[in-house]
Design a protein around this motif. Structure first.
Motif, PDB file in Angstrom:
ATOM      1  N   LYS A   4       0.836  -1.198   0.000  1.00  0.00           N
ATOM      2  CA  LYS A   4       0.000   0.000   0.000  1.00  0.00           C
ATOM      3  C   LYS A   4       0.876   1.255   0.000  1.00  0.00           C
ATOM      4  CE  LYS A   4      -3.691  -2.578   0.556  1.00  0.00           C
ATOM      5  NZ  LYS A   4      -3.043  -3.874   0.721  1.00  0.00           N
ATOM      6  N   VAL A   5       0.392   2.271  -0.661  1.00  0.00           N
ATOM      7  CA  VAL A   5       1.080   3.557  -0.713  1.00  0.00           C
ATOM      8  C   VAL A   5       0.242   4.577   0.034  1.00  0.00           C
ATOM      9  CG1 VAL A   5       1.954   5.383  -2.213  1.00  0.00           C
ATOM     10  CG2 VAL A   5       2.173   3.005  -2.918  1.00  0.00           C
ATOM     11  N   PRO A   7      -1.735   7.635   0.529  1.00  0.00           N
ATOM     12  CA  PRO A   7      -2.354   8.527  -0.466  1.00  0.00           C
ATOM     13  C   PRO A   7      -1.853   9.961  -0.388  1.00  0.00           C
ATOM     14  CG  PRO A   7      -4.017   7.157   0.586  1.00  0.00           C
ATOM     15  CD  PRO A   7      -2.741   6.966   1.360  1.00  0.00           C
ATOM     16  N   ASN A   8      -1.482  10.418   0.810  1.00  0.00           N
ATOM     17  CA  ASN A   8      -0.968  11.780   0.948  1.00  0.00           C
ATOM     18  C   ASN A   8       0.429  11.901   0.352  1.00  0.00           C
ATOM     19  OD1 ASN A   8      -3.301  12.568   2.333  1.00  0.00           O
ATOM     20  ND2 ASN A   8      -2.446  12.004   4.314  1.00  0.00           N
ATOM     21  N   GLY A   9       1.290  10.928   0.649  1.00  0.00           N
ATOM     22  CA  GLY A   9       2.648  10.950   0.117  1.00  0.00           C
ATOM     23  C   GLY A   9       2.676  10.791  -1.392  1.00  0.00           C
ATOM     24  N   LEU A  10       1.757   9.986  -1.935  1.00  0.00           N
ATOM     25  CA  LEU A  10       1.697   9.765  -3.380  1.00  0.00           C
ATOM     26  C   LEU A  10       1.363  11.047  -4.129  1.00  0.00           C
ATOM     27  CD1 LEU A  10       1.702   7.607  -5.684  1.00  0.00           C
ATOM     28  CD2 LEU A  10      -0.753   7.385  -5.309  1.00  0.00           C
ATOM     29  N   ARG A  11       0.552  11.911  -3.507  1.00  0.00           N
ATOM     30  CA  ARG A  11       0.066  13.128  -4.182  1.00  0.00           C
ATOM     31  C   ARG A  11       0.818  14.391  -3.770  1.00  0.00           C
ATOM     32  NH1 ARG A  11      -3.742   9.456  -3.601  1.00  0.00           N
ATOM     33  NH2 ARG A  11      -5.259   9.125  -5.269  1.00  0.00           N
ATOM     34  N   SER A 174     -17.228   5.659  -4.335  1.00  0.00           N
ATOM     35  CA  SER A 174     -16.017   5.330  -5.097  1.00  0.00           C
ATOM     36  C   SER A 174     -14.778   5.855  -4.378  1.00  0.00           C
ATOM     37  CB  SER A 174     -16.088   5.935  -6.500  1.00  0.00           C
ATOM     38  OG  SER A 174     -16.218   7.345  -6.428  1.00  0.00           O
ATOM     39  N   LEU A 175     -13.626   5.189  -4.621  1.00  0.00           N
ATOM     40  CA  LEU A 175     -12.383   5.584  -3.974  1.00  0.00           C
ATOM     41  C   LEU A 175     -11.202   5.248  -4.892  1.00  0.00           C
ATOM     42  CD1 LEU A 175     -11.521   6.752  -1.145  1.00  0.00           C
ATOM     43  CD2 LEU A 175     -10.907   4.413  -0.561  1.00  0.00           C
ATOM     44  N   PRO A 176     -10.895   6.131  -5.859  1.00  0.00           N
ATOM     45  CA  PRO A 176      -9.790   5.870  -6.805  1.00  0.00           C
ATOM     46  C   PRO A 176      -8.431   6.186  -6.176  1.00  0.00           C
ATOM     47  CG  PRO A 176     -10.866   7.952  -7.339  1.00  0.00           C
ATOM     48  CD  PRO A 176     -11.608   7.371  -6.169  1.00  0.00           C
ATOM     49  N   LEU A 177      -7.781   5.172  -5.618  1.00  0.00           N
ATOM     50  CA  LEU A 177      -6.543   5.399  -4.877  1.00  0.00           C
ATOM     51  C   LEU A 177      -5.340   5.684  -5.780  1.00  0.00           C
ATOM     52  CD1 LEU A 177      -6.839   2.673  -2.085  1.00  0.00           C
ATOM     53  CD2 LEU A 177      -7.248   5.122  -1.888  1.00  0.00           C
TER      54      LEU A 177
END
Length: 221
Positions: A4-5, A7-11, A174-177
């Protein structure tokens, strides 16, 4: 597979800004500033835990330190005639080497759309021995009514006092990660119960962000 990544760090740098915003050429200052930022956040979160703090943004210039606190209960943090903020500013001055310290308080108008505050509310209910499914589903219903396009909640630990720790999650909408333009707010909270620590994770999908984003905005959520 299965990794898992955050979501805050990815964006971060795409549609989310940094929690600390400063620059220095001195390598020693980097270590000092990172440690100081961490100590400031721990101090504020520990001493103002009941103020509903969502995020703490730290910005540095030459001799100035600006701390922007996003909170769902600004009145408790500000205090009577600003006494609370002034006391906090003096405490930060003692912990920091900056000559000038400024404290800004930003109100979160819709607390049901903030992942950190939703996670903390679920954790607080778990500490009060509310059934975890009821706490999760009621929080999800409030968030969807507030205008979210999707939400996912997960709790992990000795649920209902079970001998073996496990995880349970529920999702609505919906939840597009993996979609980078998706505005996904993610947070983690802990509930300290008599059976041990229970982790609470919350993902909230607020919609897609189209166009340029000001990543240096001080009060960005």
């Amino acid at each position: 597979m299965g990794q898992k990544v955050n979501p805050n760090g990815l964006r971060t740098g795409i549609n989310k800004g940094w929690n600390s915003f400063w620059f220095t050429d001195n390598k020693k200052d980097v270590v000092k500033f990172v440690k100081e930022d961490d100590e400031l956040r721990k101090f504020i979160n520990k001493n103002y835990a009941n103020c509903g703090i969502s995020s703490i943004k730290i910005e540095r210039t030459a001799d100035t330190l600006t701390v922007t606190i996003a909170t769902g209960k600004p009145g408790m943090l500000i205090g009577q005639k600003g006494a609370g903020v002034e006391q906090l500013r003096k405490s930060i001055e003692k912990l920091s080497n900056a000559k000038k310290v400024f404290v800004n308080v930003k109100e979160i108008k819709n607390v049901d759309m903030d992942a950190k505050l939703v996670a903390e509310s679920i954790a607080l209910q778990l500490e009060k021995r509310v059934q975890f499914r009821r706490a999760m589903k009621s929080a999800m219903q409030r968030t969807m009514k507030a205008g979210a396009k999707g939400i996912k909640t997960m709790v992990s630990g000795r649920l209902d006092g079970a001998e073996i720790a496990r995880s349970e999650h529920y999702q609505e909408g919906s939840l597009p990660l993996q979609t980078l333009r998706a505005d996904v707010d993610y947070a983690l909270a802990e509930a300290h119960t008599t059976f041990g620590v229970i982790g609470v994770k919350v993902w909230i999908y607020k919609g897609d962000i189209i166009g340029k984003v000001n990543l240096t905005e001080k009060g960005e959520n």
